[in-house]
Design an enzyme around this catalytic site. Structure first.
Site: not given
Length: 394
Positions: A74, A383
């Site tokens: 992702h 992240y």
């Protein structure tokens, strides 16, 4: 007679198994014990967003090939608020990514790799206590599934035994740490359905937070904010889908049979100490974070990479410098991860008793992130993960 080894590892989770794998590559033997069976370890379904550094460690050291072939790469996430979605592009801002690869799949890979390498890996063995932490030969006292006593004597004992750690008591006491409990939880479901989105959706809505995630092409994981005391059977399937859909306006969820429900409480914890003498804590034994920032397993991997270097230096080179510095060095990353997890949590969830001012300020914060390249870059950097200790830029 006690079992003698260089490193005794309590806990066959990601931290313990990866540590034994990396130590083996250095020529350092270890014994790993866990109270669970192999089936329990490999079938307990948990989240699995892996930072790029974690994926590189698993793949480049031979711990997992499937993380790249089965795991889903992702390159962004969506922040949804005000009925609109805003994509944070990881590839564009920081040139990195994350992989969706559930934790139990990581554990399958690690267990298989360790057993194939001849690892002394003992399932169904429960550690009862750790003694002689300050000595050069600390001991783990345990019992097997039949109740037989086992004593493991080692140069170093590593507690990788989770948030209810036995090893922690030998280091800092059962409750010796910084602790925060949040006034909300996640109601999680697993369902049989195709993915509702190509990437994770983090949604802030007036009804509360929702996360639309995935597990596989046929199984999806979704969460919505709830009271920590919520009964998992309090809602029908129809009601669950209605609540989830209401919190992600603009996205039509693909519904399917719900086969698992759970309530995940939010807690933050950092042990006051991560090391005492020759006993060390890693992973959830040393710290836990809210799941919003996807830091739990990744933080454990960072601990292990750092500790591997320290143990190699200590046990092979007889140099204590890195071992003495381990706890302080690890804490720097831990507190960065704690802040990021708290920040994501506070920005995305509706606080009980929040005023109109609080809600509008929160929307302003979200806009500051999605409308600023600097803001989006910070989120993307944290992240996808800071560079692992000792690895430098990749």
């Amino acid at each position: 007679m006690p079992v003698r080894t260089r490193v005794a590892v309590i806990g066959a989770g990601p931290a313990g198994l990866l540590l034994s794998h990396l130590l083996d590559r250095c020529g350092i033997e270890s014994v790993v014990i866990d109270s669970r069976t192999r089936e329990q370890i490999e079938t307990t379904i948990r989240a699995g967003i892996l930072e790029q550094g974690t994926v590189e460690v698993l793949s480049e050291t031979g711990a997992s090939d499937r993380v790249l072939t089965v795991g889903q790469k992702h390159e962004g996430i969506e922040l949804r608020f005000g009925g609109e979605g805003h994509r944070i592009d990881f590839s564009d801002t920081v040139g990195r990514a994350v992989w969706l690869y559930p934790q139990h799949e990581v554990l399958k890979d690690l267990v298989a790799a360790r057993l194939a390498a001849g690892q002394d890996l003992r399932f169904g063995v429960t550690a009862e206590r750790v003694e002689d932490a300050e000595s050069s030969r600390p001991r783990v006292l345990a019992r097997d599934a039949e109740g037989n006593a086992i004593e493991i004597e080692a140069d170093v004992v590593v507690g990788a035994d989770g948030s209810r750690s036995v090893a922690r008591e030998a280091v800092t006491g059962a409750y010796g740490g910084y602790f925060r409990e949040y006034p909300f939880a996640w109601f999680g479901i697993l369902c049989e359905a195709p993915p509702s989105a190509g990437e994770l959706i983090y949604s802030n809505s007036p009804d509360g937070f929702a996360l639309i995630s995935q597990r596989s092409p046929d199984v999806q994981r979704m969460y919505f904010q709830c009271d920590p005391e919520t009964d998992t059977e309090a809602y029908s399937e129809e009601q669950l889908w209605e609540m989830l859909q209401a919190r992600v306006p603009g996205t039509t969820l693909h519904e399917g049979p719900i086969f698992q429900r759970d309530v995940l409480r939010f807690r933050s914890f950092v042990a006051h100490e991560m090391r005492r003498g020759r006993v060390v804590l890693v992973g959830d034994a040393a710290h836990t974070v809210p799941p919003t920032g996807a830091k739990g397993m990744n933080l454990a991997v960072a601990d292990v990479v750092l500790l591997t270097d320290a143990l190699r230096s200590l046990l092979l080179d007889r140099d204590e410098t890195l071992f003495d510095a381990f706890a302080e060095t690890a804490r720097q990353r831990i507190w960065k991860a704690q802040h990021f997890s708290w920040w994501m949590t506070s920005m995305l969830h509706v606080q009980p008793g929040a005023s109109d001012f609080d809600r509008m300020r929160q929307i302003g914060e979200l806009r500051s992130v999605v409308e600023s390249r600097a803001g989006g870059t910070y989120l993307a950097e944290a992240y996808t993960g800071w560079h692992l200790p000792g690895t430098g830029p990749r």
